[in-house]
Design a protein around this motif. Structure first.
Motif, short mmCIF file in Angstrom:
data_model
loop_
_atom_site.label_atom_id
_atom_site.label_comp_id
_atom_site.label_asym_id
_atom_site.label_seq_id
_atom_site.Cartn_x
_atom_site.Cartn_y
_atom_site.Cartn_z
N ARG A 91 -4.26 -36.98 33.02
CA ARG A 91 -3.19 -36.54 33.89
C ARG A 91 -3.76 -36.25 35.28
O ARG A 91 -4.91 -35.88 35.42
N LYS A 240 5.23 -35.13 28.59
CA LYS A 240 5.00 -33.98 29.49
C LYS A 240 6.10 -33.85 30.54
O LYS A 240 6.55 -32.75 30.85
N HIS A 260 4.34 -25.57 25.67
CA HIS A 260 3.19 -26.40 25.32
C HIS A 260 2.52 -25.82 24.07
O HIS A 260 1.44 -25.24 24.14
N SER A 282 -4.49 -28.07 27.40
CA SER A 282 -4.86 -29.40 26.92
C SER A 282 -6.33 -29.45 26.53
O SER A 282 -7.18 -28.92 27.23
N ALA A 283 -6.58 -30.07 25.40
CA ALA A 283 -7.94 -30.24 24.85
C ALA A 283 -8.60 -28.90 24.50
O ALA A 283 -9.80 -28.73 24.63
N LYS A 286 -5.06 -27.52 20.02
CA LYS A 286 -3.73 -27.49 19.40
C LYS A 286 -3.63 -28.45 18.21
O LYS A 286 -3.21 -28.07 17.13
N ASP A 307 2.02 -30.36 19.87
CA ASP A 307 1.84 -30.28 21.33
C ASP A 307 3.00 -29.61 22.05
O ASP A 307 2.78 -28.92 23.04
N PHE A 328 -0.44 -37.57 20.07
CA PHE A 328 -1.24 -38.19 21.12
C PHE A 328 -2.48 -37.31 21.23
O PHE A 328 -2.57 -36.44 22.08
N VAL A 330 -6.53 -35.90 21.18
CA VAL A 330 -7.87 -36.09 21.74
C VAL A 330 -8.76 -36.66 20.63
O VAL A 330 -8.88 -36.06 19.57
N ARG A 399 -7.99 -41.07 23.36
CA ARG A 399 -6.86 -40.57 22.56
C ARG A 399 -6.49 -41.50 21.43
O ARG A 399 -6.72 -42.70 21.49
N PHE A 479 2.75 -27.73 33.66
CA PHE A 479 3.99 -28.21 33.06
C PHE A 479 5.23 -27.38 33.38
O PHE A 479 6.34 -27.74 32.96
P1 PGA Z 1 -3.08 -32.27 24.66
O1 PGA Z 1 -1.96 -33.27 25.25
O2 PGA Z 1 -2.50 -30.94 24.99
O3 PGA Z 1 -3.09 -32.63 23.23
O4 PGA Z 1 -4.39 -32.47 25.34
C1 PGA Z 1 -2.05 -34.08 26.34
C2 PGA Z 1 -2.13 -33.32 27.64
O5 PGA Z 1 -1.80 -32.12 27.66
O6 PGA Z 1 -2.50 -33.96 28.62
#
Ligand code: PGA
Ligand code: GDP
Ligand code: MN
Ligand code: MN
Length: 617
Positions: A91, A240, A260, A282-283, A286, A307, A328, A330, A399, A479
């Motif tokens: 992103r 997202k 999220h 993210s990462a 989750k 997610d 989706f 990691v 991913r 987000f």
């Molecule tokens: P994630 O989802 O939270 O599983 O990393 C993708 C992101 O947030 O870019």
């Protein structure tokens, strides 16, 4: 020279046919598609029906074009690997905009531009951007098609990779369009282009994109325009951009929450079931937590979502749904020992991997997938790779995109349009120091404070430096589709209107604290079930804990540590609340609130309360 917006070009004969033969009677949809086609000038228009045949023909085409590599059918049936442009791997928060009429509508945390000015810029970028390509029209719904108020969207894209990925991540195609037609449904307009038109005779590249990227949300129009990137979070607009940024703005208007968060169902040895939602940046774990294999006997965990969570209220009880149909996830760090449920799901096939490494027998590999490292790979950039290469074989943000139904531990109620009742909300981040393994908030307002001040080290999921501590309110910093102060106020208001005592209990976890020698203090993954056990017993009022300045924290006796090999030093390091460390944390929190500028007063009071409690230590 740019043409003004009202003098749009004519369509090619084929594209014109795509409009005339459109499989819909939805007038607004037809008008919008036709206008966007005149703007972007595709060679042809394809209405995605979401069928198996369509998937087959699109993936065949992409294999032919070099966008996808077909994997070994025996190891990964009907599965493919894609390799992005090396500059299109995550992103792009710098290039993400929330365009509201006033700057304060987007608030202190988002990039803002005036919507009319931004649309003018974007019309310039999109003009002719699909030349030489196919425009795909993807009708989709986030959440259940039979929900009371189904959340429709239509994505226009010139990427077949996006069509196939959206087919995994959402419900798309004929049934969705039929229902939209029947109900003349409102839908979120999601316009996407790679920004890489092809001139006649120009050879295509495997991963077209444009160095100038724009990921733009217009929350007031409920519209999304995304230009220049083919990468997941930038291009699969249902995820997202819609289910978080636009949905959070809708949720603010309609008194619910778009978050999220993963959603986990746990059943204890007494057969009592609870649903927990957890927000980590993210990462930060989750997907792994959503697919946990409990290590403590008698516990069962099932996944509802990994997610995104939409939290609505019936009466004063919060119910939560997962609006997505796929994972989706990691890839690096996902392995047979850490997350066997994810490994089993991808092994069933029907998966698109992006930026992983290829094995010599037509499979995939990434760091942490197996303990044994293959002797030879082709890395994500297409170069030969051996273990002494001194660089990772898979991109750190590589991913897997896989249908959620392939998860063995999927809860039966995962797609119940009414959702599941929520017992606890967990916030968490990636912190080497300071933040204990788990703490329980003193109540709703303190819980909102914990969420508002959540901090985490940055990861490869977004472009930019990795490992820098930043504040990430409710793991939603990238987000929140409107003003972050109003967002925090919205959380407080929900507690006010439903009664703090009716709200889910709030906890704050950190799986990533280190011991003085640098190792993880807590083993994580399946062992996190011991924290889940404590959380569930706290909800039931049967577990002990000590009141610390930051919340109620278990002693090691309060946790079920049976059968766990952990040294005293490690468990102390995991659970410690060190007033000195927290006093050093306070300026960071105060700076963050100063940056927000207008945080709800209740949260300023919470910060003052924390300072007082720390000083009293
Ligand atoms: P994630 O989802 O939270 O599983 O990393 C993708 C992101 O947030 O870019
Ligand atoms: P998500 O992006 O929030 O869904 O995060 P993932 O579940 O995909 O995990 C991101 C990274 O964190 C992966 O490399 C995981 O191996 C790692 N991770 C997840 N859970 C844990 C944990 O409990 N402990 C440790 N040390 N690492 C974890
Ligand atoms: Mn995410
Ligand atoms: Mn994930």
């Amino acid at each position: 020279a740019q043409k003004p917006a009202d003098t749009l070009n004519e369509l090619s004969i084929e594209a014109q046919r795509g409009i005339e033969q459109a499989p819909t009677t939805h007038e607004h949809l037809l008008e919008w598609v036709s206008e966007m086609a005149r703007l972007t000038q595709p060679d042809r228009i394809h209405w995605a029906d979401g069928s198996e045949d369509e998937w087959k023909s699109l993936t065949d085409d992409m294999v032919e074009a070099g966008t996808l590599v077909r994997l070994n059918e025996e190891k990964f049936p009907n599965s493919f690997a894609a390799f992005s442009d090396p500059d299109d791997v995550a992103r792009v928060e710098e290039r993400t905009f929330i365009c509201t009429k006033t700057k304060s509508g987007a608030g202190p945390t988002n990039n803002w531009e005036d919507p009319e000015e931004m649309k003018e810029i974007l019309r310039g970028r999109f003009r002719g951007s699909m030349r030489g390509r196919t425009m795909y029209v993807i009708p989709f719904v986030m959440g259940h098609l039979d929900a009371d108020d189904p959340k429709f969207g239509v994505e226009i894209t010139d990427s077949a990779y996006v069509v196939c990925s959206m087919r995994i991540m959402a419900t798309i195609g004929t049934d969705v369009l039929k229902k939209m037609d029947e109900t003349d449904a409102f839908f979120v307009e999601c316009l996407h282009s790679l920004g890489a038109p092809l001139e006649p005779g120009q050879e295509d590249v495997p991963w077209p994109c444009n160095p100038s990227k724009y990921i733009v949300q217009f929350p007031e129009d409920r519209a999304i325009w995304s230009f220049g990137s083919g990468y997941g979070g930038n291009a699969l607009l249902g995820k997202k951009c819609y289910a978080l940024r636009i949905a959070s703005a809708i949720a603010h208007d309609e008194a619910w929450l778009a978050e999220h968060m993963l959603i986990l169902k746990v059943t204890d040895p007494q057969e009592s079931t609870k649903y927990i939602a957890a927000a980590f940046p993210s990462a930060c774990g989750k997907t792994n937590f959503a697919m946990i294999e409990p290590t403590i006997p008698g516990w069962k965990a099932e996944m509802v979502g990994d997610d995104i969570a939409w939290i609505r209220f019936r009466g004063d009880q919060a119910y939560v749904t997962n609006p997505e149909a796929g994972l989706f996830g990691v890839a690096p760090g996902t392995g047979w020992s850490t997350n066997p449920n994810a490994m089993k799901a991808v092994a069933k096939g029907n998966t698109i991997f992006t930026n992983v490494a290829l094995t010599d027998d037509g499979g995939v590999w990434w760091e942490g997938m197996t303990d044994e490292v293959p002797e030879h790979l082709v890395d994500w950039k297409g170069h030969d790779w051996t273990p002494d290469a001194g660089r990772p074989a898979a991109h750190p943000n590589s991913r897997f995109c896989t249908p959620i139904k392939q998860t063995d531990i999927l809860a039966a109620e995962y797609d119940d349009p009414n959702g599941v009742p929520l017992s606890a909300i967990v916030f968490g981040g990636r912190r080497k120091t300071t933040v204990p393994l788990v703490s329980e908030s003193f109540g709703w307002e303190h819980g909102v404070f914990q969420g508002a001040t959540l901090s985490s080290e940055t990861t490869a999921a977004a472009k930019g430096a990795v490992g820098v501590v930043r504040r990430d309110p409710m793991a939603m910093l990238p987000f929140i589709g409107y003003n972050a102060n109003e967002y925090l106020q919205h959380w407080l208001d929900l507690g006010e209107s439903h009664g703090a005592e009716n709200m889910p209990k709030v906890f704050y976890v950190n799986w990533f604290r280190r011991t003085p020698d640098g190792g993880f203090a807590w083993p994580g993954f399946g062992e996190n079930s011991r924290v889940v056990d404590w959380i569930c017993r706290r909800v039931d009022g049967t577990a002990g804990g000590v009141e610390t300045p930051v919340g109620v924290v278990p002693t090691k006796e309060d946790l079920n540590l049976d059968g766990l090999e952990i040294t005293d030093e490690e468990i102390q390091a995991a659970l410690a609340v060190d007033a000195g460390e927290w006093l050093k944390e306070l300026p960071g929190i105060e700076e963050w609130f100063a940056k927000l500028g207008a945080v709800p007063e209740v949260l300023d009071e919470q910060a003052a309360g924390l300072r007082d409690r720390l000083n009293a230590q």
